[in-house]
Design a protein around this motif. Sequence first.
Motif, mmCIF file in Angstrom:
data_model
loop_
_atom_site.group_PDB
_atom_site.id
_atom_site.type_symbol
_atom_site.label_atom_id
_atom_site.label_comp_id
_atom_site.label_asym_id
_atom_site.label_seq_id
_atom_site.Cartn_x
_atom_site.Cartn_y
_atom_site.Cartn_z
ATOM 1 N N MET A 1 0.990 -1.190 0.090
ATOM 2 C CA MET A 1 0.067 -0.054 0.060
ATOM 3 C C MET A 1 0.876 0.982 0.093
ATOM 4 N N SER A 2 0.460 2.242 -1.008
ATOM 5 C CA SER A 2 1.460 3.186 -0.988
ATOM 6 C C SER A 2 1.094 4.505 0.119
ATOM 7 N N LEU A 3 1.887 5.413 0.340
ATOM 8 C CA LEU A 3 1.762 6.465 1.461
ATOM 9 C C LEU A 3 0.605 7.332 0.708
ATOM 10 N N LEU A 4 0.533 7.408 -0.509
ATOM 11 C CA LEU A 4 -0.507 8.241 -1.153
ATOM 12 C C LEU A 4 -1.981 7.901 -1.042
ATOM 13 N N THR A 5 -2.103 6.520 -0.897
ATOM 14 C CA THR A 5 -3.270 5.717 -0.557
ATOM 15 C C THR A 5 -3.699 6.032 1.047
ATOM 16 N N VAL A 6 -2.777 6.007 1.888
ATOM 17 C CA VAL A 6 -2.993 6.221 3.331
ATOM 18 C C VAL A 6 -3.240 7.702 3.368
ATOM 19 N N HIS A 7 -2.718 8.524 2.879
ATOM 20 C CA HIS A 7 -2.669 10.017 2.948
ATOM 21 C C HIS A 7 -4.282 10.381 2.295
ATOM 22 N N ALA A 8 -4.810 9.537 1.335
ATOM 23 C CA ALA A 8 -5.885 10.038 0.719
ATOM 24 C C ALA A 8 -7.162 9.384 1.766
ATOM 25 N N ALA A 9 -6.924 8.473 2.366
ATOM 26 C CA ALA A 9 -7.792 7.725 3.165
ATOM 27 C C ALA A 9 -7.629 8.699 4.461
ATOM 28 N N THR A 10 -6.761 9.374 4.928
ATOM 29 C CA THR A 10 -6.614 10.221 6.161
ATOM 30 C C THR A 10 -7.320 11.447 5.612
ATOM 31 N N ALA A 11 -7.376 11.922 4.491
ATOM 32 C CA ALA A 11 -7.981 13.035 4.150
ATOM 33 C C ALA A 11 -9.441 12.825 4.180
ATOM 34 N N TYR A 12 -9.824 11.849 3.873
ATOM 35 C CA TYR A 12 -11.271 11.429 3.513
ATOM 36 C C TYR A 12 -11.846 11.360 4.902
ATOM 37 N N VAL A 13 -11.250 10.621 5.748
ATOM 38 C CA VAL A 13 -11.622 10.626 7.321
ATOM 39 C C VAL A 13 -11.663 12.123 8.061
ATOM 40 N N GLY A 14 -10.717 12.667 7.795
ATOM 41 C CA GLY A 14 -10.648 14.189 8.195
ATOM 42 C C GLY A 14 -11.752 14.843 7.760
#
Length: 52
Positions: free
Chosen positions: A1-14
């Motif tokens: 899993m790439s960092l971009l995916t994790v950051h996108a999920a974090t932005a969505y949850v935020g």
Amino acid sequence: MSLLTVHAATAYVGYWAWAVLPDGPWDEDDLTGIETGCALMILSGALTLAFP
């Protein structure tokens, strides 16, 4: 899993935690959802620090 995916999920949850408006201080369901979203943001931020 790439960092971009994790950051996108974090932005969505935020955004989701920011956009939910409780009806008042008695609305425990929405407040619990907001608290859970914030906790998930902290957890995912800490996980991204683990990957260089």
